[in-house]
Design a protein around this motif. Sequence first.
Motif, PDB file in Angstrom:
ATOM      1  N   PRO A   1       0.795  -1.230   0.000  1.00 44.01           N
ATOM      2  CA  PRO A   1       0.000   0.000   0.000  1.00 44.01           C
ATOM      3  C   PRO A   1       0.829   1.282   0.000  1.00 44.01           C
ATOM      4  CG  PRO A   1       0.049  -0.941   2.192  1.00 44.01           C
ATOM      5  CD  PRO A   1       0.716  -1.942   1.300  1.00 44.01           C
ATOM      6  N   TYR A   2       2.157   1.171   0.070  1.00 42.69           N
ATOM      7  CA  TYR A   2       3.032   2.343   0.042  1.00 42.69           C
ATOM      8  C   TYR A   2       3.855   2.396  -1.249  1.00 42.69           C
ATOM      9  CZ  TYR A   2       5.919  -1.478   1.709  1.00 42.69           C
ATOM     10  OH  TYR A   2       6.518  -2.705   1.840  1.00 42.69           O
TER      11      TYR A   2
ATOM     12  N   ILE B   1       0.566  -7.139   4.820  1.00 41.48           N
ATOM     13  CA  ILE B   1       0.939  -5.849   4.240  1.00 41.48           C
ATOM     14  C   ILE B   1       1.215  -5.990   2.747  1.00 41.48           C
ATOM     15  CG2 ILE B   1       2.705  -4.021   4.207  1.00 41.48           C
ATOM     16  CD1 ILE B   1       3.036  -4.597   7.270  1.00 41.48           C
TER      17      ILE B   1
ATOM     18  N   HIS C   1       5.975   2.072   8.648  1.00 43.11           N
ATOM     19  CA  HIS C   1       4.705   2.789   8.751  1.00 43.11           C
ATOM     20  C   HIS C   1       3.968   2.272   9.982  1.00 43.11           C
ATOM     21  CE1 HIS C   1       3.208  -0.952   6.991  1.00 43.11           C
ATOM     22  NE2 HIS C   1       4.160  -0.805   6.079  1.00 43.11           N
TER      23      HIS C   1
ATOM     24  N   TYR D   1       5.171  10.015   1.513  1.00 46.09           N
ATOM     25  CA  TYR D   1       3.760  10.017   1.144  1.00 46.09           C
ATOM     26  C   TYR D   1       3.511  10.670  -0.217  1.00 46.09           C
ATOM     27  CZ  TYR D   1       3.164   8.335   5.835  1.00 46.09           C
ATOM     28  OH  TYR D   1       3.253   7.563   6.965  1.00 46.09           O
TER      29      TYR D   1
ATOM     30  N   TRP E   1       0.836   5.635  -4.029  1.00 47.40           N
ATOM     31  CA  TRP E   1      -0.053   4.803  -3.241  1.00 47.40           C
ATOM     32  C   TRP E   1       0.020   5.145  -1.756  1.00 47.40           C
ATOM     33  CZ3 TRP E   1      -3.616   1.858  -5.573  1.00 47.40           C
ATOM     34  CH2 TRP E   1      -3.431   1.611  -6.933  1.00 47.40           C
TER      35      TRP E   1
ATOM     36  N   ASN F   1      -2.949   6.186   0.912  1.00 50.45           N
ATOM     37  CA  ASN F   1      -3.142   5.419   2.142  1.00 50.45           C
ATOM     38  C   ASN F   1      -2.605   6.129   3.386  1.00 50.45           C
ATOM     39  OD1 ASN F   1      -4.315   2.688   1.536  1.00 50.45           O
ATOM     40  ND2 ASN F   1      -2.636   2.659   0.058  1.00 50.45           N
TER      41      ASN F   1
ATOM     42  N   HIS G   1      -3.958   5.479   6.765  1.00 49.15           N
ATOM     43  CA  HIS G   1      -3.760   4.100   7.201  1.00 49.15           C
ATOM     44  C   HIS G   1      -2.323   3.872   7.669  1.00 49.15           C
ATOM     45  CE1 HIS G   1      -7.412   2.784   4.761  1.00 49.15           C
ATOM     46  NE2 HIS G   1      -7.096   3.922   4.189  1.00 49.15           N
ATOM     47  N   LEU G   2      -1.390   4.654   7.142  1.00 49.47           N
ATOM     48  CA  LEU G   2       0.029   4.382   7.322  1.00 49.47           C
ATOM     49  C   LEU G   2       0.724   5.285   8.333  1.00 49.47           C
ATOM     50  CD1 LEU G   2       0.912   4.033   3.524  1.00 49.47           C
ATOM     51  CD2 LEU G   2       0.823   2.153   5.169  1.00 49.47           C
TER      52      LEU G   2
ATOM     53  N   PHE H   1      -6.064  -1.414   3.870  1.00 47.41           N
ATOM     54  CA  PHE H   1      -5.426  -0.476   2.962  1.00 47.41           C
ATOM     55  C   PHE H   1      -6.153  -0.473   1.617  1.00 47.41           C
ATOM     56  CE2 PHE H   1      -1.761  -2.370   5.363  1.00 47.41           C
ATOM     57  CZ  PHE H   1      -1.391  -1.235   6.059  1.00 47.41           C
ATOM     58  N   THR H   2      -5.909   0.567   0.820  1.00 42.92           N
ATOM     59  CA  THR H   2      -6.183   0.498  -0.608  1.00 42.92           C
ATOM     60  C   THR H   2      -4.942  -0.123  -1.226  1.00 42.92           C
ATOM     61  OG1 THR H   2      -7.570   2.478  -0.566  1.00 42.92           O
ATOM     62  CG2 THR H   2      -6.687   1.785  -2.703  1.00 42.92           C
ATOM     63  N   GLN H   3      -5.041  -1.387  -1.618  1.00 49.79           N
ATOM     64  CA  GLN H   3      -3.862  -2.112  -2.081  1.00 49.79           C
ATOM     65  C   GLN H   3      -3.433  -1.649  -3.473  1.00 49.79           C
ATOM     66  OE1 GLN H   3      -3.527  -4.402   1.366  1.00 49.79           O
ATOM     67  NE2 GLN H   3      -2.148  -4.468  -0.356  1.00 49.79           N
TER      68      GLN H   3
END
Length: 370
Positions: free
Chosen positions: A24-25, A126, A157, A186, A189, A193, A196-197, A356-358
């Motif tokens: 997600p990052y 993750i 994160h 950031y 992705w 997120n 979330h992170l 997360f938004t994967q």
Amino acid sequence: MSNPLAPPSGMLAELTYRCPLSCPYCSNPLEMAGRQAEMSTDEWKRIFSQAAEIGVLHAHLSGGEPASRRDLLELVAHCAQVGLYTNLITSGVGLTKPLFEALVAAGLDHVQLSIQDAEADSADWIGGYQGGFAKKIEVARWVADSGMPLTVNAVIHRANILRAAEMVDFAVKLGARRIEIAHTQYYGWALLNRAHLMPTREQSETAYAAVEARRAAYKGRIVVDHVAPDYHAKYPKACMSGWGRLTFNVTPTGKVLPCHAAETIPGLEFWNAREKSLAECWADSPGFNAYRGTDWMKEPCRSCERKNEDFGGCRCQALALAGDASATDPICSKSPLHHRIGEIAARDSAEKVEGFTQRRLTREKVADKV
């Protein structure tokens, strides 16, 4: 036009956006090209040859997952033939032992292996890939047995920050010579997120101190390259060691960029290595020259004593946080917008968000994913 610049020392070759993981990052763009748009084997070989000709020393083979390319072995062999030091940046998933052994024989110089956590369940959650953690341990063993240097990369994160120091311990057990502990930046992705992170300041400071203690404890056994968390920093990092200063990226479709996220900045023109030489792209691309050096800077950067140290920070982050890519990176305490960073970090770290938004290819590209 002749190139008046020092030659670039490094090249990040993003061979593909395809990847079995869905971190997600991920720094890949939100809209990712599929297999049909990727450059061919011959196109990549031509680009690697040009890179060696203009002075590039290091070719970092990345993605996505570079092992998704069936021609990875041929590309590594070509890089070795033209004198490029090759670093395979991989999740490990998708590599087989015969392929790895063939890569070693072809001249691969270094492996950089990503991990998502020091615990299997969290790491697989993750990365969105069951069994990925176990596969990484297996791949690390192959690398150690080959005698090739191994770097472990861990993005930090909220979901794994309490085990940041344990990830250093884990890297030592894997036989790594170096670990990159990189707190999430950031954009892409990760920006999507962020709520979330984002860890709390207290979590970041605790983790930072713990990793620094590990650095001292393991001195002489492993190099700990520790990238501090931006949103809890006083000064920004020099993004890519300065825009268009030392390195460049080539995307799977051939676009030549000064950094991963440069395409997010509207109005910049970046040239494509399918159409122009790397020498031209490096020296004369309007997008590269837009923020190269310091002449483009506004105040307070223009008169700042740090301008040749951090080069105003990250242009993509300035766009995301200030709405202006030419602004001082708001991470910097000298930015008039710096107060917003603390507000954003406090707000997002307090969010109670599940999942997360994967990372994923666009729906139209799903068929090209494997």
